[in-house]
Design a protein around this motif. Structure first.
Motif: not given
Length: 295
Positions: A89-90, A92-94, A96-97, A178, A201, A204, A208
Motif C-alpha cells: 500500500v505504501l 503504491i501511494l509513493l 503515484l506521487v 510500481y 479516485v 485509479f 490504474t
C-alpha cells in the motif's frame, strides 16, 4: 553423412554449455536438499559421523510439543500479513506521487531506493542504535513521550520495530516495480476517463489499479517470500528478544541448529518451512494470475 556429423557436433556443443550448469545446480541445490531430507530423519549434533536415525520423531515433536515453533510461526504469520499489506500500500501511494512530473522526482526515487541496497543486518544495527540512543537523546531534548518508550524492550513495541525497519528498508524496491507498472498504463485511457467525468479516485480504481495487476502479483510474491523467511533484521535488531517474543520461524531454526546443536531437529523445521513457502507461493501466484486474466 555430413548432416549426421553436424547433428552430433550440435549436440556436443549443447552439452558443453549446459552440462556445467546442470552439475552446478545439482551440487548447490539438489544434493543439499536431499541431505536436508536425510538429516531431518535423524538425531544429529552436527559433529558425529554417524547420525542416529529416528524416523518421523522430529516432525512429531515439532507439531505436538514445541511451543517455541508454534510461537515463532504465529509471529511470522502476523509479521507476513502486516508486512505484505503495508509495504505494498505504501509503495503504491509513493509510486503515484513520484510518477508525477516534479523536479525532485529523480532524487526522491533514489532516496527511497538507497536503503534497499544496504544489508538488513547493517540496517538492523543502525536502527538498534537509533532506538536505544538516538530516541533517548530526542526524548531528552523534545520531551515527547514517544521517544521515551522502550521500543526494543517491550514485546509489542519490539514487533512494531521489526516491522517498521523492514518496511523502511525494502519499500524502495517495491516502489520501483510500481513506478514501472504505472508508466505502462496508457495515457489515452486516463484522458478518455477524464473526459467522461471520472475523478482521480475513480480513475485509479477503475483504470490504474486493474492495469497494475502484473506489478501487484510480483510485489506480493516477493513480499510474501521475504516476510516468511525474515531473519536478518531480527538477528541484528532484537536478537529474538525480549524473552523470545520476536522469534521468527527462520530465527528459531537458526537457534536450534547452530546454537543448540540440534542439526537433525533444525533441518526438520527447515524442511517444514520450505514446504510451507512452496505451497503458499503456488496458491498466491495461481490466484493472482487468474485475477490478472480477469482484469
Amino acid at each position: 553423412m555430413f548432416k549426421l556429423g553436424r547433428k552430433w557436433a550440435e549436440r556436443l556443443e549443447f552439452g558443453a554449455f549446459t552440462l556445467p550448469v546442470l552439475i552446478s545446480i545439482i551440487a548447490v541445490f539438489y544434493y543439499p536438499f536431499m541431505l536436508t531430507i536425510r538429516y531431518s530423519l535423524t538425531k544429529w549434533n552436527g559433529i558425529s559421523k554417524n547420525p542416529q536415525f529416528v524416523g518421523l520423531d522430529n516432525f512429531k515433536q515439532i507439531f505436538s510439543g514445541d511451543a517455541n515453533f508454534l510461537n515463532a510461526s504465529w509471529f511470522t504469520i502476523k509479521y507476513a500479513i502486516l508486512y505484505i499489506v503495508l509495504v505494498n500500500v505504501l509503495a503504491i501511494l509513493l509510486a503515484l506521487v513520484l510518477d508525477m512530473k516534479m523536479k525532485s522526482t529523480t532524487w526522491l526515487r533514489a532516496a527511497f531506493f538507497i536503503p534497499y541496497i544496504l544489508s538488513l543486518v547493517i540496517v538492523g544495527f543502525i536502527w538498534k542504535f537509533i532506538f536505544m540512543q538516538g530516541f533517548e537523546s530526542l526524548g531528552a531534548s523534545t520531551g515527547w513521550g514517544i521517544f521515551k518508550l522502550s521500543w526494543l524492550g517491550e514485546p509489542n513495541l519490539a514487533f512494531i520495530s521489526v516491522l517498521l525497519v523492514s518496511i523502511w528498508q525494502s519499500v524502495g524496491f517495491y516502489l520501483v516495480i510500481y513506478i514501472a507498472g504505472l508508466q505502462s498504463v496508457p495515457e489515452d485511457m486516463k484522458e478518455a476517463a477524464k473526459v467522461d467525468g471520472a475523478g482521480p479516485v475513480r480513475r485509479f480504481f477503475s483504470i490504474t489499479l486493474p492495469l497494475l495487476a502484473p506489478s501487484i502479483t510480483i510485489s506480493v510474491f516477493m513480499a510474501l517470500t521475504n516476510s516468511i523467511k525474515v531473519f536478518d533484521v531480527i538477528l541484528s535488531l532484537t536478537g529474538g528478544g525480549p524473552g523470545g517474543t520476536t522469534y521468527s520461524v527462520a530465527y528459531d531454526i537458526y537457534r536450534d541448529t547452530f546454537q543448540n546443536n540440534l542439526y537433525g531437529y533444525g533441518t526438520a523445521k527447515a524442511l517444514i518451512l520450505f514446504v510451507a513457502v512452496l505451497i503458499i507461493t503456488v496458491i498466491q501466484l495461481t490466484i493472482f494470475k487468474r485475477r490478472e486474466v480477469e482484469a
